[in-house]
Every structure is written in C-alpha cells, then in structure tokens.
Design an enzyme around this catalytic site. Structure first.
Site, PDB file in Angstrom:
ATOM      1  N   LYS A  49       2.777  -7.078 -31.120  1.00 15.25           N
ATOM      2  CA  LYS A  49       2.351  -5.955 -30.607  1.00 15.25           C
ATOM      3  C   LYS A  49       1.207  -6.092 -29.598  1.00 15.25           C
ATOM      4  O   LYS A  49       0.640  -4.877 -28.846  1.00 15.25           O
ATOM      5  CB  LYS A  49       1.980  -5.115 -32.067  1.00 15.25           C
ATOM      6  CG  LYS A  49       3.119  -5.013 -32.778  1.00 15.25           C
ATOM      7  CD  LYS A  49       2.426  -3.885 -33.860  1.00 15.25           C
ATOM      8  CE  LYS A  49       3.592  -3.673 -35.052  1.00 15.25           C
ATOM      9  NZ  LYS A  49       3.535  -4.924 -35.977  1.00 15.25           N
ATOM     10  N   GLY A  50       0.281  -7.237 -29.880  1.00 14.24           N
ATOM     11  CA  GLY A  50      -0.976  -7.141 -29.111  1.00 14.24           C
ATOM     12  C   GLY A  50      -1.139  -6.821 -27.881  1.00 14.24           C
ATOM     13  O   GLY A  50      -2.310  -6.583 -27.372  1.00 14.24           O
ATOM     14  N   ASP A 106      -1.963 -10.673 -25.105  1.00 14.66           N
ATOM     15  CA  ASP A 106      -3.197 -10.307 -25.299  1.00 14.66           C
ATOM     16  C   ASP A 106      -4.303 -11.581 -25.406  1.00 14.66           C
ATOM     17  O   ASP A 106      -5.153 -11.549 -24.726  1.00 14.66           O
ATOM     18  CB  ASP A 106      -3.500  -9.437 -26.584  1.00 14.66           C
ATOM     19  CG  ASP A 106      -3.011  -9.866 -27.880  1.00 14.66           C
ATOM     20  OD1 ASP A 106      -2.156 -10.885 -27.556  1.00 14.66           O
ATOM     21  OD2 ASP A 106      -3.074  -9.364 -28.887  1.00 14.66           O
ATOM     22  N   ASP A 109      -4.125 -18.533 -27.965  1.00 15.12           N
ATOM     23  CA  ASP A 109      -5.224 -19.119 -28.778  1.00 15.12           C
ATOM     24  C   ASP A 109      -4.568 -20.532 -29.004  1.00 15.12           C
ATOM     25  O   ASP A 109      -5.005 -21.689 -28.359  1.00 15.12           O
ATOM     26  CB  ASP A 109      -4.876 -18.311 -30.205  1.00 15.12           C
ATOM     27  CG  ASP A 109      -5.879 -18.689 -31.135  1.00 15.12           C
ATOM     28  OD1 ASP A 109      -6.560 -20.205 -31.096  1.00 15.12           O
ATOM     29  OD2 ASP A 109      -6.383 -17.952 -31.992  1.00 15.12           O
ATOM     30  N   VAL A 159     -11.297 -12.226 -32.941  1.00 15.81           N
ATOM     31  CA  VAL A 159     -11.660 -11.062 -32.031  1.00 15.81           C
ATOM     32  C   VAL A 159     -10.472  -9.999 -32.388  1.00 15.81           C
ATOM     33  O   VAL A 159      -9.573 -10.239 -32.610  1.00 15.81           O
ATOM     34  CB  VAL A 159     -11.881 -11.132 -30.536  1.00 15.81           C
ATOM     35  CG1 VAL A 159     -13.163 -11.884 -30.271  1.00 15.81           C
ATOM     36  CG2 VAL A 159     -10.582 -11.790 -29.962  1.00 15.81           C
ATOM     37  N   ASP A 165      -5.421  -7.038 -33.625  1.00 11.73           N
ATOM     38  CA  ASP A 165      -5.512  -6.619 -34.946  1.00 11.73           C
ATOM     39  C   ASP A 165      -6.087  -7.766 -35.857  1.00 11.73           C
ATOM     40  O   ASP A 165      -6.248  -8.850 -35.583  1.00 11.73           O
ATOM     41  CB  ASP A 165      -4.320  -6.157 -35.420  1.00 11.73           C
ATOM     42  CG  ASP A 165      -3.286  -7.323 -35.619  1.00 11.73           C
ATOM     43  OD1 ASP A 165      -2.965  -8.140 -35.088  1.00 11.73           O
ATOM     44  OD2 ASP A 165      -2.748  -7.292 -36.884  1.00 11.73           O
ATOM     45  N   ARG A 171      -6.450  -2.173 -33.480  1.00 12.70           N
ATOM     46  CA  ARG A 171      -6.093  -2.269 -32.211  1.00 12.70           C
ATOM     47  C   ARG A 171      -6.416  -1.200 -31.208  1.00 12.70           C
ATOM     48  O   ARG A 171      -6.359  -1.443 -29.892  1.00 12.70           O
ATOM     49  CB  ARG A 171      -4.270  -2.302 -32.080  1.00 12.70           C
ATOM     50  CG  ARG A 171      -3.905  -3.599 -33.033  1.00 12.70           C
ATOM     51  CD  ARG A 171      -2.108  -3.334 -33.023  1.00 12.70           C
ATOM     52  NE  ARG A 171      -1.524  -3.905 -33.964  1.00 12.70           N
ATOM     53  CZ  ARG A 171      -1.273  -5.445 -33.730  1.00 12.70           C
ATOM     54  NH1 ARG A 171      -1.536  -6.027 -32.660  1.00 12.70           N
ATOM     55  NH2 ARG A 171      -0.553  -6.113 -34.599  1.00 12.70           N
TER      56      ARG A 171
END
Ligand code: PRP
Length: 181
Positions: A49-50, A106, A109, A159, A165, A171
């Site tokens: 979803k990010g 998004d 990482d 973050v 989220d 979000r």
C-alpha cells in the site's frame, strides 16, 4: 499542514520532509523520468500500500500516456522490522510482457521488496524494470539493489506519513515524519 492540525501532535516527534519540499522534488523527478524513459507509453506499477500517495502525486506530473497497475506486496506487516519474506498478495500479475515498466515504491530499506518485485517482473517477461522510490534509507541493503530514481536519501530511522505507516496508521500525513519512540 502541521501535525497538530491532524491531531497527531502526540505521536509525531518531528517533520523530516515537509509537503512543499516533497512537491518540489516530485516536479524534478517527473521531469527526469519523462526525459530519460524510452519513448511510448509508460507502464507504471505501484506497490501497495505504501506507494499510493507518492505514485498519485508523481504520475500526475508526467505529461505522457501512462498505463497504471498496482501490486500488493508486504513484508513489514505494519511493524518496524522487515519479516525477511516478501509476500505477493495478488492472485495474478499485470501483463508486462515486452514492456518497460516503472516500479514505484515509497521506500527502499533492506531492498528485499524491490529485488523480489524486479525478479518477478523479469520472469514474467518484461523488457526492463526501472525503479523509483520517494525515500532511500542510508543503510546496508540485504539485497544488491538500488533505485533508478530517488526522491530523498534519509538516515536509518523509522519514518511515517505520505503513504508510510506504523501499524496501518499515519499514511495520510501530508509530510514524512518521525514518530516518538
Ligand atoms: C514497506 C514499504 C516498501 C518496503 C520497503 O512495505 O512500503 O514496499 O516495505 O522495505 P524493504 O526495502 O526492506 O523491502 P510493507 O511491507 O510495510 O507494506 P505496505 O507498503 O503495505 O505498508
């Protein structure tokens, strides 16, 4: 808009990247993508979803025909640590055969998500995978992967906001921020 107005002042320690700075950077990223991407319609694949907020704002800045698909993938399950396993939650993948795709996420990482998605799309026969992320964390990656287009390099801290989220929340914050520990 500030954290107070969203009723989140108790949770957000500080704003890392504010709305105006994000908007300006997206203008430049969209221009760069449009200039460098092979001619013809772009097939954008948005990782849910990010990436939904980032993708909506970035793709509306790209002035050429776009096909847009979404892929629902997950590995953090709402928490702060990668589970190490990237799950594909959709029953089927979009038809990517022979296409140059632009995968949008998004945040980069550990790199597991972008690596798993890139490998999968290449297996499905796409011509090339180009990748764009709003944020790239400055940390060692678990996978040898980097994004072609990066909005902002950030430190190795957790973050939220602008699509990201913690346990499903935050979000909708219009900025990227750091939660109180
Ligand atoms: C988050 C984020 C990226 C991914 C990045 O997804 O949205 O897709 O992790 O981390 P990585 O580089 O370590 O793989 P998450 O699993 O939290 O799902 P979500 O997008 O639905 O929040």
């Amino acid at each position: 808009m500030i954290a107070d107005e969203l009723g989140r002042a108790d949770d957000v320690e500080r704003v890392l990247i504010d709305e105006k700075v994000i908007e300006k950077r997206l203008d430049a990223m969209a221009e760069e993508i449009d200039r460098e991407f092979p001619s013809g319609p772009i097939l954008a694949i948005v990782l849910l979803k990010g990436a939904f907020v980032f993708a909506a704002d970035l793709l509306r800045r790209i002035p050429r025909p776009l096909d847009i698909e979404c892929l629902n993938v997950s590995s953090y399950h709402g928490g702060t640590e990668s589970s190490g396993v990237v799950k594909f939650l959709d029953h089927s993948l979009p038809d990517v055969k022979g296409r140059h795709v632009l995968v949008l996420d998004d945040i980069l990482d550990t790199g597991r998500t972008l690596k798993a998605v890139t490998d999968r799309l290449l297996l499905e026969g796409c011509a090339a995978v180009h990748t764009g992320v709003l944020l790239a964390k400055d940390r060692p990656r678990a996978e040898d992967v980097q994004a072609d287009y990066v909005g902002f390099e950030i430190g190795d801290e957790f973050v939220v906001g602008y699509g990201l989220d913690y346990r499903g929340r935050y979000r909708n914050l219009p900025f990227v921020g750091v939660l109180k520990s």
